[in-house]
Design an enzyme around this catalytic site. Sequence first.
Site, short mmCIF file in Angstrom:
data_model
loop_
_atom_site.label_atom_id
_atom_site.label_comp_id
_atom_site.label_asym_id
_atom_site.label_seq_id
_atom_site.Cartn_x
_atom_site.Cartn_y
_atom_site.Cartn_z
N GLY A 30 -40.28 -92.13 -44.84
CA GLY A 30 -39.61 -92.23 -45.80
C GLY A 30 -37.84 -92.61 -45.65
O GLY A 30 -37.30 -92.60 -44.49
N ASP A 31 -37.21 -92.04 -46.67
CA ASP A 31 -35.63 -91.64 -45.96
C ASP A 31 -35.32 -90.17 -46.23
O ASP A 31 -34.66 -89.21 -46.92
CB ASP A 31 -35.02 -92.29 -47.43
CG ASP A 31 -35.65 -91.48 -48.90
OD1 ASP A 31 -36.83 -91.47 -49.52
OD2 ASP A 31 -34.63 -91.74 -50.30
N GLU A 32 -36.64 -89.41 -46.28
CA GLU A 32 -37.14 -87.38 -46.04
C GLU A 32 -36.47 -87.66 -44.77
O GLU A 32 -37.37 -87.91 -43.77
CB GLU A 32 -37.98 -87.77 -46.98
CG GLU A 32 -37.92 -85.81 -46.90
CD GLU A 32 -38.72 -85.28 -47.49
OE1 GLU A 32 -39.05 -84.70 -48.48
OE2 GLU A 32 -39.88 -85.72 -47.41
#
Length: 556
Positions: free
Chosen positions: A460-462
């Site tokens: 994801g955006d991690e």
Amino acid sequence: MNKLLQVGIRVQVALATALLLVGLTVLMSFVIGKRSGADLQKQIGLGVSDIARQMADELDRIMWTHRGEVSVLSTLSVLQELEDTQQISSIVNRLSREIPIFTWIGVLDRDGTVVASTNDLLLGANVSQRPVFQYGKNGQFIGDVHDAKLLAEKFPLYNGEPIQFVDIAVPLFNKNDQFTGVLATHLSWEWADNVRKTLFAGQGIHRDVDIFVVSADGTVLLGADGAMVGSSLELDALQQAQRSNIGWKISTWPDGAEYLTGYAPADGHLDYAGLNWSILVRQPVEEALEPVYVLRRDIMAWGLALSIISSVIAWWGAGFFVGPIGKMARSIEAMKRGEIERLPDFDGAREIKILSNSLNALLAKLTEKDAALGQMEHIAHHDNLTGLGNRLALDVYFEHALAHADRHKTQLAVMMLDLDDFKPINDKFGHSAGDDVLREVAKRLRRCVRGGDLVVRLGGDEMVVVCHVGTSGEGEATMLAERILNDIQMPFITGGNRVSIHMSIGIALCPVHGKTIDVLLDQADDALYAAKARGKNCYVLASDDGEPSGSKSSLA
């Protein structure tokens, strides 16, 4: 023996070569067959066990995913209030079209009457006595595989049998927290069969394996092309799976045949507890060991053929092989030293030329394989979207970075990074724009860190940054965090749109907050959550006692 010694040297060489190769062939056939049989049996056993585990994980992951989808759908206010049934019907019909696994979706009022459903099936019917309502009104309900009693005539047969479903239901409450009804879904069991056929079709030594899904009471829910479905199965491997064990063994199945049987429990995924299914993967023992028998025959055939050919070559070439072979040996040594890149052409027997060409071809193949292995290793350690490292790269890098830090008495900083409010970008501009933003974020992170540091994307955006921070760990880590926050908040341009986004950062130091990557990631993750709680667009450093410290930086 005297007469044999009196013949020419070529005959002696030919006979000695033939006898030696025949003897070696027989010995190799026996030894290799003996050892490879046990090794191959173990290898296949571990393979079918791994397939069983993967199948179990895939079934649980899919059930967990769709359970979450149903839970999210139940939060829509239009469903909770049950006032606009036309809009509700539009929503459930669109969801069934977009995600075909949801064969039927129904919204039931507090009395169990269907007020909206997929294609209006059972619309107006009262299903208050069905488990999907009885259990669903009391909380989230996931039902085991069952026949479609009310919908059996509405759907075509699958593999000649009536369609079966897995139920997911959740209660609906209005804004006053009053019970208004139940959101009920029927997932076609056909999806599990598709997983069996496509994801684990089997290749190589695991071709033609049979995969079975068995319920908690021993009933076969899914089998190879419908085999044994609905029947009760008693098997020692099944008992092992029901005890939450993963492994393999040779079992005698109801047909009386012996199979290498892998087993694994489907014991849930994350917060989904599972339905106590067991996965069995079998392969007939005789079929599994067929490669051993083929190997023995091939060894004998090739050995005998090689004996004949070698004896002829030895007789014919004994007189002048030594010279060219010596030259070839010296050329190979020169190649090892890097003085030449390929073997030169040799004058002499055809076999010498063939050997030279074959060696050159082999060297070329080895070079190609080295390049391919390097590419495969790069793919295995990197994220496809951003080109950043992945979790595997993080584990490998951290092991070496920790050793370096120990030797030089320095510290490491582990930063957990998460984009603030990233989902609205996907919702407003599309996932392609979101991907562009992630790629640009990756570029900026690379620009912020030093050459020996690592940036990875967990999903994801991690993202995670691991960097060497010397002895003044906290100061250097916070300076880097501020640099990253400043760089990330600069606007992005994607598809002609100007996008602004911020980031929250949690920081943990090694060895202050831990010496393993898992512990440090947990500490950094806790600090990240603290950063989110403090208003986002900031960093938080984990404290020595495991609680996030007050140190932070918030940028406008």
